[in-house]
Design a protein around this motif. Structure first.
Motif, PDB file in Angstrom:
ATOM      1  N   LEU A 114       0.830  -1.207   0.000  1.00 39.07           N
ATOM      2  CA  LEU A 114       0.000   0.000   0.000  1.00 39.07           C
ATOM      3  C   LEU A 114       0.865   1.258   0.000  1.00 39.07           C
ATOM      4  O   LEU A 114       0.604   2.214  -0.732  1.00 39.07           O
ATOM      5  CB  LEU A 114      -0.946  -0.016   1.202  1.00 39.07           C
ATOM      6  N   ALA A 115       1.917   1.260   0.820  1.00 38.31           N
ATOM      7  CA  ALA A 115       2.787   2.434   0.890  1.00 38.31           C
ATOM      8  C   ALA A 115       3.461   2.696  -0.461  1.00 38.31           C
ATOM      9  O   ALA A 115       3.605   3.860  -0.883  1.00 38.31           O
ATOM     10  CB  ALA A 115       3.847   2.224   1.970  1.00 38.31           C
ATOM     11  N   TRP A 116       3.872   1.639  -1.161  1.00 39.77           N
ATOM     12  CA  TRP A 116       4.507   1.810  -2.468  1.00 39.77           C
ATOM     13  C   TRP A 116       3.523   2.387  -3.482  1.00 39.77           C
ATOM     14  O   TRP A 116       3.859   3.315  -4.238  1.00 39.77           O
ATOM     15  CB  TRP A 116       5.045   0.472  -2.966  1.00 39.77           C
ATOM     16  N   LEU A 117       2.294   1.871  -3.491  1.00 40.63           N
ATOM     17  CA  LEU A 117       1.298   2.362  -4.435  1.00 40.63           C
ATOM     18  C   LEU A 117       0.991   3.836  -4.205  1.00 40.63           C
ATOM     19  O   LEU A 117       0.814   4.599  -5.162  1.00 40.63           O
ATOM     20  CB  LEU A 117       0.010   1.541  -4.302  1.00 40.63           C
ATOM     21  N   VAL A 118       0.943   4.249  -2.946  1.00 39.70           N
ATOM     22  CA  VAL A 118       0.604   5.638  -2.631  1.00 39.70           C
ATOM     23  C   VAL A 118       1.787   6.571  -2.877  1.00 39.70           C
ATOM     24  O   VAL A 118       1.655   7.607  -3.539  1.00 39.70           O
ATOM     25  CB  VAL A 118       0.123   5.762  -1.167  1.00 39.70           C
ATOM     26  N   SER A 119       2.957   6.196  -2.370  1.00 43.38           N
ATOM     27  CA  SER A 119       4.094   7.118  -2.421  1.00 43.38           C
ATOM     28  C   SER A 119       4.820   7.109  -3.760  1.00 43.38           C
ATOM     29  O   SER A 119       5.235   8.166  -4.265  1.00 43.38           O
ATOM     30  CB  SER A 119       5.084   6.791  -1.301  1.00 43.38           C
ATOM     31  N   ASP A 120       4.994   5.937  -4.366  1.00 38.78           N
ATOM     32  CA  ASP A 120       5.750   5.854  -5.618  1.00 38.78           C
ATOM     33  C   ASP A 120       4.868   5.901  -6.862  1.00 38.78           C
ATOM     34  O   ASP A 120       5.266   6.438  -7.891  1.00 38.78           O
ATOM     35  CB  ASP A 120       6.581   4.568  -5.653  1.00 38.78           C
ATOM     36  N   ARG A 121       3.683   5.312  -6.777  1.00 34.88           N
ATOM     37  CA  ARG A 121       2.810   5.258  -7.948  1.00 34.88           C
ATOM     38  C   ARG A 121       1.766   6.367  -7.968  1.00 34.88           C
ATOM     39  O   ARG A 121       1.068   6.537  -8.969  1.00 34.88           O
ATOM     40  CB  ARG A 121       2.100   3.904  -8.016  1.00 34.88           C
ATOM     41  N   GLY A 122       1.604   7.094  -6.830  1.00 32.57           N
ATOM     42  CA  GLY A 122       0.670   8.216  -6.808  1.00 32.57           C
ATOM     43  C   GLY A 122      -0.786   7.827  -6.689  1.00 32.57           C
ATOM     44  O   GLY A 122      -1.676   8.624  -7.026  1.00 32.57           O
ATOM     45  N   TRP A 123      -1.064   6.632  -6.212  1.00 33.43           N
ATOM     46  CA  TRP A 123      -2.452   6.204  -6.033  1.00 33.43           C
ATOM     47  C   TRP A 123      -3.033   6.873  -4.797  1.00 33.43           C
ATOM     48  O   TRP A 123      -2.316   7.230  -3.861  1.00 33.43           O
ATOM     49  CB  TRP A 123      -2.527   4.689  -5.865  1.00 33.43           C
ATOM     50  N   SER A 124      -4.370   6.986  -4.775  1.00 32.28           N
ATOM     51  CA  SER A 124      -5.037   7.420  -3.551  1.00 32.28           C
ATOM     52  C   SER A 124      -5.028   6.268  -2.563  1.00 32.28           C
ATOM     53  O   SER A 124      -4.908   5.084  -2.937  1.00 32.28           O
ATOM     54  CB  SER A 124      -6.483   7.820  -3.850  1.00 32.28           C
ATOM     55  N   ALA A 125      -5.171   6.601  -1.275  1.00 30.82           N
ATOM     56  CA  ALA A 125      -5.178   5.554  -0.254  1.00 30.82           C
ATOM     57  C   ALA A 125      -6.352   4.597  -0.451  1.00 30.82           C
ATOM     58  O   ALA A 125      -6.221   3.385  -0.254  1.00 30.82           O
ATOM     59  CB  ALA A 125      -5.232   6.189   1.134  1.00 30.82           C
ATOM     60  N   GLY A 126      -7.499   5.131  -0.877  1.00 29.23           N
ATOM     61  CA  GLY A 126      -8.663   4.278  -1.093  1.00 29.23           C
ATOM     62  C   GLY A 126      -8.453   3.289  -2.222  1.00 29.23           C
ATOM     63  O   GLY A 126      -8.763   2.101  -2.101  1.00 29.23           O
ATOM     64  N   ALA A 127      -7.915   3.774  -3.340  1.00 31.81           N
ATOM     65  CA  ALA A 127      -7.672   2.892  -4.487  1.00 31.81           C
ATOM     66  C   ALA A 127      -6.613   1.853  -4.155  1.00 31.81           C
ATOM     67  O   ALA A 127      -6.740   0.668  -4.512  1.00 31.81           O
ATOM     68  CB  ALA A 127      -7.245   3.715  -5.695  1.00 31.81           C
ATOM     69  N   ALA A 128      -5.560   2.280  -3.466  1.00 29.44           N
ATOM     70  CA  ALA A 128      -4.502   1.340  -3.088  1.00 29.44           C
ATOM     71  C   ALA A 128      -5.034   0.284  -2.132  1.00 29.44           C
ATOM     72  O   ALA A 128      -4.715  -0.907  -2.268  1.00 29.44           O
ATOM     73  CB  ALA A 128      -3.339   2.100  -2.449  1.00 29.44           C
ATOM     74  N   GLY A 129      -5.842   0.690  -1.169  1.00 27.12           N
ATOM     75  CA  GLY A 129      -6.412  -0.264  -0.228  1.00 27.12           C
ATOM     76  C   GLY A 129      -7.316  -1.276  -0.911  1.00 27.12           C
ATOM     77  O   GLY A 129      -7.320  -2.458  -0.566  1.00 27.12           O
ATOM     78  N   THR A 130      -8.080  -0.809  -1.894  1.00 27.89           N
ATOM     79  CA  THR A 130      -8.955  -1.725  -2.635  1.00 27.89           C
ATOM     80  C   THR A 130      -8.142  -2.759  -3.400  1.00 27.89           C
ATOM     81  O   THR A 130      -8.477  -3.950  -3.412  1.00 27.89           O
ATOM     82  CB  THR A 130      -9.834  -0.930  -3.619  1.00 27.89           C
TER      83      THR A 130
END
Length: 382
Positions: free
Chosen positions: A220-236
């Motif tokens: 989740l941290a990689w998706l949010v910080s490196d890929r720029g995803w929202s926390a909701g999308a990353a969590g899903t």
């Protein structure tokens, strides 16, 4: 037997992993520092680590039903007492006790499945039972966090007590000890003294925990910080990837039934984890979109070994030693899992996510030559 054993293990997962979802409320509303809130959340895990082998001895000597009923009764009572308190020390002590009792399900519920299913169906059955952990974590994520936010910590801590009580009632109504062979010198002999099979499986499982928890902890941290995803999308996406992981456990178990071996599929899983983690690291470093797909694949592959190793340990240890052997198996995995997040966090901070993902492949590569050969399943008995 399979459904109730899975439910009992899922209830244990709610008790052990659920308090982690209370950390934000403990910090914001109760005024606990983050380290103190984390310590309270870790209390059930500490209890589990202290008692896994002890409960294995209980299972070996008193049987699966006795261990499950005793453990779930203690879990229900301790969780209820924890919910009645209002201080960090109270919560820590009683959640630790709840975790100590909840550890009973690890060996006992697995032994119920191994004992009641024949060898040619046991891998699939154990793969289904291994879905209990993600199921329990999912239940905890949905229930504890929402309850704590709306009604406070005490109300949220009542949830594990209720879940454990339901599992206790189902166990009381359904579970019967599987038949055991008559005790003999051969059956009572220490399987660790015969060869290094169990020790090697334990070590392989510890090594394969590293890529599993690197992915679980930092996806989740990689998706949010490196890929720029929202926390909701990353969590899903992470939640959907967990479903793939559950399916991977069942598929690996079914494959082991089909090929008549637990160790060959375990070796194949280890090799594919090496390739996948290296590919994930390379794709993440290059910023390729396929890295997200590889993350999902890695989530499924890195947990596929759990059921294979668990079943193999129970089968090789036999009816009068498998409780202890499974306790040792889980203790090693829990200890390794506890070390991964902080160590990997240091590597992420210094070298980034791509290097961290790729580095996890080293541990899977070390596991490949350690996977022992096993005998044909037609000769295997629980």
């Amino acid at each position: 037997m399979l459904a109730v054993s899975t439910a009992a293990q899922a209830a244990s997962a709610v008790v052990v992993h659920g308090p982690a979802f209370l950390i934000p409320v403990l910090h914001r509303r109760e005024g606990l520092s983050l380290p103190l809130a984390g310590l309270v959340a870790a209390a059930p895990m500490i209890g589990v680590l202290l008692t896994l082998v002890v409960w294995g001895v209980v299972v070996d000597r008193r049987g699966e039903r006795f261990a499950l009923l005793t453990g779930l009764t203690g879990t229900t009572a301790a969780a209820a007492v924890a919910a009645a308190g209002d201080s960090p020390l109270w919560w820590f002590v009683w959640l630790l006790v709840a975790g100590a009792f909840a550890a009973s399900t690890n060996a006992a519920s697995g032994r119920v499945v191994v004992g009641w299913f024949p060898a040619h169906r046991r891998g699939t059955a154990m793969g289904i039972r291994q879905m209990a952990q993600p199921l329990g974590v999912g239940i905890a994520a949905v229930s504890l966090a929402v309850t704590a936010d709306r009604a406070g910590v005490r109300a949220a801590l009542a949830v594990p007590a209720v879940v454990a009580a339901l599992a206790l009632a189902a166990t009381l109504a359904v579970v019967v000890d599987p038949p055991r062979p008559a005790r003999s010198a051969a059956h009572a002999a220490n399987p660790y003294a015969a060869d290094r099979f169990l020790a090697r499986v334990h070590l392989v499982s510890v090594l394969l925990v590293v890529p599993q928890f690197v992915v679980w902890t930092y996806a989740l941290a990689w998706l949010v910080s490196d890929r720029g995803w929202s926390a909701g999308a990353a969590g899903t996406l992470v939640a959907l990837a967990q479903l793939m992981g559950a399916a991977g456990r069942i598929a690996a178990g079914a494959l082991s039934d089909r090929v008549g071996s637990r160790m060959r599929p375990l070796r194949w899983v280890a090799v594919t984890v090496v390739v996948t983690m290296l590919a994930l690291g390379a794709a993440a470093g290059a910023g390729w979109p396929v890295a997200v797909v590889l993350l999902v694949v890695a989530t499924g592959l890195t947990v596929a070994d759990n059921g294979l190793a668990f079943t193999a340990v129970a089968e090789r240890a036999g009816a009068y030693w498998s409780g202890r052997a499974l306790g040792i198996q889980n203790t090693g995995q829990f200890l390794a899992a506890a070390c991964v997040p902080p160590v990997a966090g240091v590597l992420v901070a210094r070298r980034g996510y791509a290097v961290t993902f790729a580095s996890a492949a080293v541990f899977a590569a070390a596991a490949v030559p350690l996977v022992p050969r096993d005998r044909d399943l037609s000769a295997t008995r629980p």
